[in-house]
Design a protein around this motif. Structure first.
Motif, PDB file in Angstrom:
ATOM      1  N   TYR A 312      59.463  31.959  55.274  1.00  0.00           N
ATOM      2  CA  TYR A 312      59.967  32.983  54.354  1.00  0.00           C
ATOM      3  C   TYR A 312      59.935  32.552  52.889  1.00  0.00           C
ATOM      4  O   TYR A 312      59.541  33.360  52.032  1.00  0.00           O
ATOM      5  N   PRO A 313      60.332  31.327  52.519  1.00  0.00           N
ATOM      6  CA  PRO A 313      60.277  30.966  51.093  1.00  0.00           C
ATOM      7  C   PRO A 313      58.888  31.114  50.482  1.00  0.00           C
ATOM      8  O   PRO A 313      58.748  31.576  49.343  1.00  0.00           O
ATOM      9  N   ALA A 314      57.856  30.729  51.244  1.00  0.00           N
ATOM     10  CA  ALA A 314      56.486  30.886  50.736  1.00  0.00           C
ATOM     11  C   ALA A 314      56.118  32.364  50.614  1.00  0.00           C
ATOM     12  O   ALA A 314      55.480  32.781  49.640  1.00  0.00           O
ATOM     13  N   TYR A 315      56.532  33.153  51.601  1.00  0.00           N
ATOM     14  CA  TYR A 315      56.288  34.603  51.543  1.00  0.00           C
ATOM     15  C   TYR A 315      56.990  35.230  50.339  1.00  0.00           C
ATOM     16  O   TYR A 315      56.401  36.031  49.599  1.00  0.00           O
ATOM     17  N   ALA A 316      58.256  34.862  50.120  1.00  0.00           N
ATOM     18  CA  ALA A 316      59.036  35.444  49.025  1.00  0.00           C
ATOM     19  C   ALA A 316      58.417  35.121  47.671  1.00  0.00           C
ATOM     20  O   ALA A 316      58.510  35.918  46.729  1.00  0.00           O
ATOM     21  N   GLN A 317      57.780  33.975  47.551  1.00  0.00           N
ATOM     22  CA  GLN A 317      57.129  33.601  46.303  1.00  0.00           C
ATOM     23  C   GLN A 317      55.794  34.316  46.138  1.00  0.00           C
ATOM     24  O   GLN A 317      55.424  34.725  45.045  1.00  0.00           O
ATOM     25  N   ALA A 318      55.071  34.496  47.255  1.00  0.00           N
ATOM     26  CA  ALA A 318      53.729  35.081  47.177  1.00  0.00           C
ATOM     27  C   ALA A 318      53.750  36.594  47.047  1.00  0.00           C
ATOM     28  O   ALA A 318      52.871  37.183  46.412  1.00  0.00           O
ATOM     29  N   MET A 319      54.747  37.249  47.618  1.00  0.00           N
ATOM     30  CA  MET A 319      54.762  38.706  47.666  1.00  0.00           C
ATOM     31  C   MET A 319      54.746  39.358  46.288  1.00  0.00           C
ATOM     32  O   MET A 319      53.945  40.274  46.041  1.00  0.00           O
ATOM     33  N   PRO A 320      55.593  38.949  45.337  1.00  0.00           N
ATOM     34  CA  PRO A 320      55.540  39.583  44.010  1.00  0.00           C
ATOM     35  C   PRO A 320      54.187  39.407  43.325  1.00  0.00           C
ATOM     36  O   PRO A 320      53.710  40.322  42.649  1.00  0.00           O
ATOM     37  N   LEU A 321      53.555  38.240  43.503  1.00  0.00           N
ATOM     38  CA  LEU A 321      52.239  38.008  42.904  1.00  0.00           C
ATOM     39  C   LEU A 321      51.203  38.944  43.508  1.00  0.00           C
ATOM     40  O   LEU A 321      50.361  39.509  42.808  1.00  0.00           O
ATOM     41  N   ALA A 322      51.275  39.129  44.834  1.00  0.00           N
ATOM     42  CA  ALA A 322      50.332  40.018  45.509  1.00  0.00           C
ATOM     43  C   ALA A 322      50.518  41.458  45.055  1.00  0.00           C
ATOM     44  O   ALA A 322      49.550  42.196  44.843  1.00  0.00           O
ATOM     45  N   ARG A 323      51.782  41.880  44.893  1.00  0.00           N
ATOM     46  CA  ARG A 323      52.044  43.249  44.464  1.00  0.00           C
ATOM     47  C   ARG A 323      51.552  43.494  43.050  1.00  0.00           C
ATOM     48  O   ARG A 323      50.996  44.546  42.751  1.00  0.00           O
ATOM     49  N   ARG A 324      51.745  42.519  42.164  1.00  0.00           N
ATOM     50  CA  ARG A 324      51.252  42.672  40.797  1.00  0.00           C
ATOM     51  C   ARG A 324      49.735  42.775  40.774  1.00  0.00           C
ATOM     52  O   ARG A 324      49.169  43.552  40.016  1.00  0.00           O
ATOM     53  N   GLY A 325      49.082  41.982  41.630  1.00  0.00           N
ATOM     54  CA  GLY A 325      47.626  42.059  41.710  1.00  0.00           C
ATOM     55  C   GLY A 325      47.159  43.412  42.189  1.00  0.00           C
ATOM     56  O   GLY A 325      46.186  43.975  41.686  1.00  0.00           O
ATOM     57  N   LEU A 326      47.868  43.981  43.175  1.00  0.00           N
ATOM     58  CA  LEU A 326      47.528  45.304  43.684  1.00  0.00           C
ATOM     59  C   LEU A 326      47.720  46.367  42.621  1.00  0.00           C
ATOM     60  O   LEU A 326      46.895  47.280  42.462  1.00  0.00           O
ATOM     61  N   GLN A 327      48.810  46.273  41.849  1.00  0.00           N
ATOM     62  CA  GLN A 327      49.058  47.248  40.793  1.00  0.00           C
ATOM     63  C   GLN A 327      47.966  47.193  39.731  1.00  0.00           C
ATOM     64  O   GLN A 327      47.518  48.223  39.216  1.00  0.00           O
ATOM     65  N   THR A 328      47.507  45.968  39.395  1.00  0.00           N
ATOM     66  CA  THR A 328      46.413  45.833  38.426  1.00  0.00           C
ATOM     67  C   THR A 328      45.150  46.475  38.958  1.00  0.00           C
ATOM     68  O   THR A 328      44.442  47.195  38.233  1.00  0.00           O
ATOM     69  N   ALA A 329      44.869  46.239  40.248  1.00  0.00           N
ATOM     70  CA  ALA A 329      43.671  46.830  40.844  1.00  0.00           C
ATOM     71  C   ALA A 329      43.744  48.351  40.825  1.00  0.00           C
ATOM     72  O   ALA A 329      42.745  49.031  40.546  1.00  0.00           O
TER      73      ALA A 329
END
Length: 351
Positions: A312-329
């Protein structure tokens, strides 16, 4: 006795449970059916203590890349009484871990921030999360109030615009068929481009309209056969929830967006709803428009997650980055679509 988690596969029985618990429309069968057609899997479960159902939830499951496996998400749920909240949450978290091997159970309940539910959520091992889907800051109107009481909370200019729209020749009514739905989608595209927000592909909205039926009415402002503005809702027995809205350039000139909002409030009250949720407030023009309809704001409990995996800690750190990337796309795709659409219109026969 430990409460048991059992599946529910009967649509009528499920929707009856949603209404029994005064649940949110995003917990209705038809909403889950639509999400299942667009990248999620759905698991509807009852939490039974002996012969009594003490809670229920429609779980949406999204497969994630290894090693995270899955995210389990409950939009505007679960549903239960306050005294059973901690037990229901504990059993749902165990079910999400065992049945779906989720990295986390994410919930965005339809509960007030300062309600008695808040303590139960924390006691069940959930923690606040910034991975928000449904905005907790919102505006909820009490539809048991009279027209005069509702209008008394509005700004003077809003009352004037509503009365002007209701005196006009514009007809306010529910969208009836697929042809009118296509007008809704055209105005939604126009509104999204004007306001600068992203939207789904059209088929997603067609699926909501078909799968939810009477549970997702679209209130339109019509000048003859021409649609000028709309408010699209989802509704359960107790709650009406705004999904989408839009207005054409001509509708803006006539300010029919005020009239169609008022017509939506009245229509949902006629359908038996007691709460009308404007679905989120941000610091933008759309929210400024919403806030003209009342003097107060509401704050729901927000997004809470329970870790179900050591990852979970790795997921919690990666999720916001992934969402920002999706929003940019999505922003890049929106700009590209805006450039391509005029070219298509030039070469389209008969245009």
């Amino acid at each position: 006795m430990i409460p048991a988690v059992v599946p529910c596969t009967d649509r009528a029985l499920w929707d009856d449970h949603v209404d029994r618990f005064q649940g949110h429309p995003q917990q209705l069968w038809g909403w889950g059916e639509t999400k299942a057609m667009h990248g999620w899997s759905v698991d509807r479960v009852l939490v039974n203590d002996g012969g009594t159902t003490i809670g229920c939830a429609q779980l949406l499951v999204r497969r994630l890349p290894l090693p995270f496996r899955a995210l389990v998400y409950i939009p505007r749920g679960p549903m239960c009484e306050p005294e059973h909240a901690q037990a229901v949450l504990n059993r749902l978290a165990e079910h999400a871990a065992v049945r779906h091997r989720g990295v986390a159970l994410s919930i965005e309940p339809d509960w007030d921030q300062d309600s008695v539910y808040a303590g139960a959520v924390a006691s069940a091992g959930f923690r606040p999360s910034a991975n928000t889907v449904l905005i907790p800051r919102t505006l909820i109107l009490d539809l048991t109030k009279s027209d005069d009481e509702l209008m008394a909370d509005m700004s003077k200019s809003t009352r004037a615009n509503i009365r002007k729209a209701m005196r006009s020749d514009v007809e306010f009514r529910k969208v009836k068929n697929d042809a009118e739905l296509e007008q809704v989608l055209a105005i939604y595209h126009e509104t999204a481009e004007r306001a600068g927000f992203g939207i789904h592909e059209d088929q997603y909205y067609r699926d909501i309209f078909r799968n939810m039926g009477d549970g997702s009415p679209v209130i339109g402002a019509f000048d003859g056969e021409q649609l000028l503005a709309f408010v699209w809702l989802a509704r359960s027995g107790s709650t009406a929830f705004e999904l989408y809205g839009g207005v054409s350039a001509e509708g803006q000139k006539q300010r029919v967006n005020y009239g169609v909002k008022w017509a939506a409030l009245q229509s949902m009250r006629e359908d038996g709803c007691r709460r009308y949720d404007f679905n989120g407030l941000l610091n933008d023009g759309i929210s400024d428009f919403k806030k003209q309809f009342a003097k107060h704001e509401n704050m729901l409990l927000g997004t809470w997650e329970k870790p179900l995996s050591p990852l979970y800690p790795a997921y919690a750190q990666a999720m916001p980055l992934a969402r920002r990337g999706l929003q940019t796309a999505r922003r890049v795709l929106k700009v590209a679509a805006g450039r391509v659409r005029p070219l298509i219109q030039r070469v389209r026969p008969g245009s």
